[in-house]
Design a protein around this motif. Structure first.
Motif, PDB file in Angstrom:
ATOM      1  N   PRO A  40       0.809  -1.238   0.000  1.00  0.00           N
ATOM      2  CA  PRO A  40       0.000   0.000   0.000  1.00  0.00           C
ATOM      3  C   PRO A  40       0.835   1.279   0.000  1.00  0.00           C
ATOM      4  N   ASP A  41       1.955   1.261   0.725  1.00  0.00           N
ATOM      5  CA  ASP A  41       2.785   2.465   0.767  1.00  0.00           C
ATOM      6  C   ASP A  41       3.359   2.767  -0.606  1.00  0.00           C
ATOM      7  N   ARG A  42       3.836   1.738  -1.276  1.00  0.00           N
ATOM      8  CA  ARG A  42       4.386   1.940  -2.617  1.00  0.00           C
ATOM      9  C   ARG A  42       3.292   2.346  -3.595  1.00  0.00           C
ATOM     10  N   LEU A  43       2.093   1.807  -3.413  1.00  0.00           N
ATOM     11  CA  LEU A  43       0.968   2.173  -4.268  1.00  0.00           C
ATOM     12  C   LEU A  43       0.628   3.647  -4.112  1.00  0.00           C
ATOM     13  N   GLN A  44       0.544   4.102  -2.868  1.00  0.00           N
ATOM     14  CA  GLN A  44       0.221   5.507  -2.638  1.00  0.00           C
ATOM     15  C   GLN A  44       1.270   6.423  -3.242  1.00  0.00           C
ATOM     16  N   LYS A  45       2.541   6.074  -3.080  1.00  0.00           N
ATOM     17  CA  LYS A  45       3.611   6.888  -3.646  1.00  0.00           C
ATOM     18  C   LYS A  45       3.532   6.912  -5.165  1.00  0.00           C
ATOM     19  N   ALA A  46       3.252   5.760  -5.776  1.00  0.00           N
ATOM     20  CA  ALA A  46       3.178   5.679  -7.232  1.00  0.00           C
ATOM     21  C   ALA A  46       2.014   6.513  -7.773  1.00  0.00           C
ATOM     22  N   VAL A  47       0.885   6.489  -7.058  1.00  0.00           N
ATOM     23  CA  VAL A  47      -0.275   7.266  -7.500  1.00  0.00           C
ATOM     24  C   VAL A  47       0.024   8.758  -7.405  1.00  0.00           C
ATOM     25  N   MET A  48       0.649   9.165  -6.319  1.00  0.00           N
ATOM     26  CA  MET A  48       1.005  10.574  -6.173  1.00  0.00           C
ATOM     27  C   MET A  48       1.989  11.007  -7.257  1.00  0.00           C
ATOM     28  N   GLU A  49       2.921  10.141  -7.596  1.00  0.00           N
ATOM     29  CA  GLU A  49       3.876  10.454  -8.659  1.00  0.00           C
ATOM     30  C   GLU A  49       3.168  10.583  -9.998  1.00  0.00           C
ATOM     31  N   LEU A  50       2.179   9.721 -10.236  1.00  0.00           N
ATOM     32  CA  LEU A  50       1.417   9.802 -11.481  1.00  0.00           C
ATOM     33  C   LEU A  50       0.632  11.102 -11.555  1.00  0.00           C
ATOM     34  N   HIS A  51      -0.001  11.492 -10.439  1.00  0.00           N
ATOM     35  CA  HIS A  51      -0.742  12.747 -10.406  1.00  0.00           C
ATOM     36  C   HIS A  51       0.187  13.937 -10.659  1.00  0.00           C
ATOM     37  N   ALA A  52       1.378  13.895 -10.056  1.00  0.00           N
ATOM     38  CA  ALA A  52       2.337  14.983 -10.247  1.00  0.00           C
ATOM     39  C   ALA A  52       2.821  15.044 -11.690  1.00  0.00           C
ATOM     40  N   LYS A  53       3.066  13.884 -12.274  1.00  0.00           N
ATOM     41  CA  LYS A  53       3.545  13.829 -13.660  1.00  0.00           C
ATOM     42  C   LYS A  53       2.514  14.390 -14.623  1.00  0.00           C
ATOM     43  N   GLU A  54       1.241  14.054 -14.384  1.00  0.00           N
ATOM     44  CA  GLU A  54       0.169  14.517 -15.265  1.00  0.00           C
ATOM     45  C   GLU A  54      -0.386  15.871 -14.835  1.00  0.00           C
ATOM     46  N   GLN A  55       0.193  16.453 -13.761  1.00  0.00           N
ATOM     47  CA  GLN A  55      -0.231  17.750 -13.237  1.00  0.00           C
ATOM     48  C   GLN A  55      -1.713  17.739 -12.860  1.00  0.00           C
TER      49      GLN A  55
END
Length: 254
Positions: free
Chosen positions: A75-90
């Protein structure tokens, strides 16, 4: 600060004077409605930006599904990956909150103005104005004590409650349709942001909380809330008309 409230009171009074030939004794109430619409119009660009953000998040659904599958046991890695995706796509998962937050000062300004007997040491003349038979500085319990729910003032509140209930029902059904048709299950996406899952489940019912607000705040502040809520319902119906679950939905459905 007192000078600020005094200036706002003068603005409402001047606007009411302009509307008096048309609305007569309810001119101040009409001025409050017009002020609310002006506030909503000012934050409309942010509402449009929030709509674009939500549509962008909907397009990310396939990628989010892949991330959940890939990091299902972490779950921790999932949350980080989702946040990174949101940041990448602004894309911000909380961008839709900004228009509502920016309206809070205007609401509290109206609440303060009609909750105090004096402004800058002078009697608050606005408290003597009414919407039909209901004083703008009064509350529902005042109306109940002066004629009951079907008295002259009580009927004003019943009209507001009916309007709020209609708008809340429209919002409830629309939100339920949209959540049911969303390609990303609300509960699954809620795992990426702490507390988001519970909030998504509660979201369809939030519009009905307006009934409680209208019942406890001064009538002037209740008018602000009712006008703003109605504006939001129409605005969201237009801005989100092409979101999943909205296609084919009748415009008059409540």
């Amino acid at each position: 600060m007192s000078d600020f409230f005094s200036g706002f009171a003068d603005l409402v009074a001047r606007l009411a004077d302009l509307l008096q030939p048309v609305f007569q004794g309810s001119a101040t109430a009409a001025a409050i409605v017009l002020f609310t619409m002006a506030v909503r119009l000012a934050v409309h660009p942010l509402s449009r930006a929030a709509a674009r953000g939500q549509k962008a998040r909907a397009k990310l659904a396939p990628q989010l599904a892949e991330l959940r599958k890939k990091h299902a046991k972490n779950p921790d890695r999932l949350q980080k990956a989702v946040m990174e995706l949101h940041a990448k796509e602004q894309v911000s998962p909380f961008s839709g909150c900004l228009p509502s937050l920016l309206q809070l000062p205007a609401f509290f300004l109206m609440y303060h103005l009609f909750s105090n007997a004096e402004i800058s040491g002078e009697p608050n003349s606005l408290l003597g104005h009414t919407l039909f038979a209901a004083p703008l500085g009064g509350r529902w319990h005042d109306a109940l004590g002066d004629g009951g729910p079907f008295g002259p003032a009580g009927l004003v509140y019943l009209g507001l409650f009916a309007l709020v209930a209609a708008v809340a029902t429209f919002n409830y059904r629309r939100t339920k349709r949209q959540m049911a048709a969303s390609p990303t299950p609300a509960g699954a996406e809620g795992q990426t942001v702490p507390g988001m899952g519970a909030m998504m489940k509660f979201m369809p019912l939030m519009s009905f909380m307006t009934l409680f607000t209208v019942a406890v705040v001064p009538l002037a502040a209740a008018l602000y809330v009712v006008t703003s809520t109605t504006w939001s319902a129409v605005e969201r119906a237009v801005l989100y008309r092409d979101m999943p679950g909205m296609a084919g939905a009748p415009a008059h459905a409540l």
